[in-house]
Design an enzyme around this catalytic site. Structure first.
Site, PDB file in Angstrom:
ATOM      1  CB  CYS A   1      -6.464   3.354  -1.502  1.00 50.46           C
ATOM      2  SG  CYS A   1      -4.975   3.833  -0.597  1.00 50.46           S
TER       3      CYS A   1
ATOM      4  CG  ASP B   1      -2.404   1.096  -3.351  1.00 49.76           C
ATOM      5  OD1 ASP B   1      -1.184   1.343  -3.205  1.00 49.76           O
ATOM      6  OD2 ASP B   1      -3.251   1.352  -2.469  1.00 49.76           O
ATOM      7  CG  HIS B   2      -1.440   4.636  -5.015  1.00 48.89           C
ATOM      8  ND1 HIS B   2      -0.800   5.097  -3.895  1.00 48.89           N
ATOM      9  CD2 HIS B   2      -2.698   4.310  -4.626  1.00 48.89           C
ATOM     10  CE1 HIS B   2      -1.626   5.067  -2.868  1.00 48.89           C
ATOM     11  NE2 HIS B   2      -2.794   4.584  -3.274  1.00 48.89           N
TER      12      HIS B   2
ATOM     13  CG  ASP C   1      -2.079   0.924   1.146  1.00 50.70           C
ATOM     14  OD1 ASP C   1      -2.130   1.707   0.186  1.00 50.70           O
ATOM     15  OD2 ASP C   1      -2.957   0.877   2.024  1.00 50.70           O
ATOM     16  CG  ASP C   2       0.007   4.874   0.205  1.00 49.63           C
ATOM     17  OD1 ASP C   2      -0.940   4.409  -0.451  1.00 49.63           O
ATOM     18  OD2 ASP C   2      -0.124   5.853   0.961  1.00 49.63           O
TER      19      ASP C   2
ATOM     20  CG  HIS D   1     -10.243   1.514  -0.043  1.00 53.52           C
ATOM     21  ND1 HIS D   1      -9.001   1.920   0.372  1.00 53.52           N
ATOM     22  CD2 HIS D   1     -11.140   2.228   0.676  1.00 53.52           C
ATOM     23  CE1 HIS D   1      -9.138   2.853   1.292  1.00 53.52           C
ATOM     24  NE2 HIS D   1     -10.421   3.050   1.501  1.00 53.52           N
TER      25      HIS D   1
END
Length: 563
Positions: free
Chosen positions: A75, A325-326, A36-37, A129
């Site tokens: 997200c 996710d990014h 995540d992130d 999410h």
């Protein structure tokens, strides 16, 4: 005649059973791991600061896509897009407040597709999410064979759990903790790793293939992580972002004021002016230190999963996918979050380990993924010639993992696909595993986007609700360029006005890899607008922007060749 039939019918039935068994065995399990992130701050992506030995070990036995991009750097939209293989303009999810099945279309997800083909599908941690965006059920029972698992300790992430200099507990950004002192003596990613290990063991002797998705919460803020990981990154060895200032020619609509970071107790004490006020350099170094420590903590959990797969002798029959996710900005362009179209927030790791394809077919004995304790053995050099440098997208994951696992990849979507339950807006990248890359592919692009409520930064610029979106920033990333247009957007009709250009960005990556010199204003856009006006109305926005980029850069490429 009847005797002949009596003899052959059982034989045909037996043959069909044998074929079914062979087909089933040919299908590979899937271990799908999401961070995540996580930006590309990994050793296998060339980051010399980070310590990520377990992911680097996975990468050394995988195909690594060096330029993979998400479709929206936040997200819920990014996860929904990847898991359905539909772009945000198709899911119509740009915030956290709608469920695609009732909001846009009843689109099939990756795990749902595998489930429909006989797989046992499981979800641990943050995969979809949670909340409205996945119908408060993580899309169960559509996507999963059993209800999704969420770590109980996650409820404390937004509470006062971080001990400050005053000895009191705060909701800090920087939050190194003694795990034994935490509620339940654990943390979310530790819990998720425990559950994922348990599920892997439960499938060890089952003939039914499985799809296990594991979503780790880190390095998402707050950096609530075991305190021992901070020691891996001495503060005097940390460096600032190479481009810590807001670019002079950056359109104001492109800037995100990182409000969720500003809300943290320890950041509020800094009294940073809104929206452009810089964080003091000493605190910038600490943020970067904690982010890297969170990556190493997450890497250790990935190592636990992979070593379990090894111990259970399932590594030879399981496709492993690792992604995020990014990304996340660590002071690049003066920003400290995602919420933008820059590479630091849209570029993500994408790693596929496929038995017999990325690993030797004659692999005998030995250990494929021995656990590496990052706290005592953090160095691992990444050695692998199976890398893809050309641009790919997260919408490509669905068709690719399906094919590599032994299923038929979904068919490409038609131009308008709201009524199509199963199709892909991405590409099947399976061919790249069998053919060495032949250099630069100018046709390969990624297409990302980000919404804004106004042309200037305001308190909801990072994450506007659908009703508040007035501008949509569409961004093309090719080998040579990043090209972004900020266009008028109607949230009631989901229509973009291609003639309503609020701002533009163009970065020449060969000379400006950090995307700091916006050269959009150097071109005569009136000529391009006249050319675009002649195009038929049904030409897609993607195609329009491709053509515009060709017009804008034709002269630049000629100049570069002369030099």
């Amino acid at each position: 005649m009847y005797a002949y039939v009596r003899i052959w019918l059982p034989l045909l039935f037996l043959q069909s059973l044998v074929l079914a068994v062979l087909t089933r065995r040919a299908r590979r399990n899937v271990l799908f791991i999401m961070a995540d992130d996580l930006r590309t701050s990994l050793g296998c992506y060339g980051d010399s600061m980070v310590k990520s030995p377990n992911i680097d070990q996975l990468a050394s036995k995988s195909q690594v896509f060096l330029n993979a991009y998400t479709q929206q750097a936040v997200c819920a939209p990014s996860r929904t897009s990847m898991l359905t293989s539909r772009r945000p303009d198709t899911t119509r999810l740009y915030d956290f407040n709608s469920y695609w099945r009732v909001h846009s279309g009843n689109y099939t997800t990756i795990p749902q597709y595998f489930k429909s083909k006989g797989y046992f599908t499981m979800s641990v941690g943050k995969v979809f999410h949670p909340g409205v965006a996945s119908n408060h059920t993580d899309d169960y029972p559509y996507s999963w064979s059993i209800p999704a698992f969420h770590p109980a300790s996650f409820r404390y992430e937004k509470e006062k759990m971080c001990k400050g200099e005053d000895g009191e507990l705060h909701t800090n950004l920087l939050c190194a903790v003694n795990v034994k002192e935490q509620p339940g003596g654990t943390l979310p990613d530790l819990e998720s790793a425990d559950e994922a290990v348990r599920l892997l063991k439960s499938r060890a002797n089952d003939d039914v293939p499985f799809f296990l998705a594991v979503g780790f919460h880190k390095p998402h803020i707050p950096f609530r992580i075991p305190q021992e990981f901070i020691s891996l990154y001495p503060l005097d060895q940390m460096t600032l972002a190479p481009d810590p200032d807001v670019p002079k020619l950056l359109p104001s609509v492109a800037y995100n004021p990182w409000l969720d970071v500003r809300k943290r107790d320890d950041v509020q004490k800094l009294n940073i002016s809104f929206p452009y006020g810089p964080i003091p350099k000493d605190f910038q170094l600490r943020i970067r230190q904690y982010y890297y420590a969170a990556v190493s903590y997450m890497d250790a959990q990935v190592g636990r999963l992979l070593s379990t797969l090894d111990e259970l002798r399932m590594a030879e029959s399981t496709v492993v996918v690792f992604t995020s996710d990014h990304g996340w900005s660590l002071g690049d362009h003066g920003e400290w979050a995602k919420y933008s179209n820059f590479d630091v927030t849209t570029r993500v790791p994408l790693i596929f380990c496929v038995p017999g394809i990325t690993t030797p077919r004659d692999w005998q004995g030995g250990s494929t993924f021995p656990f590496i304790d990052v706290l005592s053995q953090s160095e691992l050099s990444f050695k692998n010639d199976k890398v893809i440098r050309n641009v790919v997208e997260l919408v490509d994951v669905f068709p690719t993992v399906s094919y590599l696992a032994g299923l038929r990849a979904p068919e490409p979507c038609p131009n308008v696909s709201f009524q199509e339950e199963l199709c892909t807006e991405g590409d099947n990248l399976a061919y790249t595993f069998h053919h060495r890359e032949r250099g630069e592919d100018e046709e390969a692009i990624s297409f990302s986007q980000y919404p804004r409520p106004a042309d200037t930064p305001q308190v909801n610029s990072d994450l506007p609700d659908l009703k508040d979106i007035k501008v949509m920033g569409y961004s093309l990333r090719s080998w040579d360029y990043r090209y972004t247009l900020w266009l008028g957007f109607n949230p009631k009709t989901f229509q973009v006005n291609v003639s309503d250009v609020h701002a533009g960005e163009l970065y020449m990556l060969a000379d400006d890899p950090g995307q700091n010199e916006n050269i959009y204003s150097d071109s005569d856009h009136s000529v391009i607008q006249r050319k675009m006006a002649r195009l038929p109305h049904n030409v897609s926005l993607q195609m329009r922007m491709r053509l515009q980029l060709l017009y804008l850069t034709a002269g630049m490429k000629t100049s570069r060749k002369k030099v």
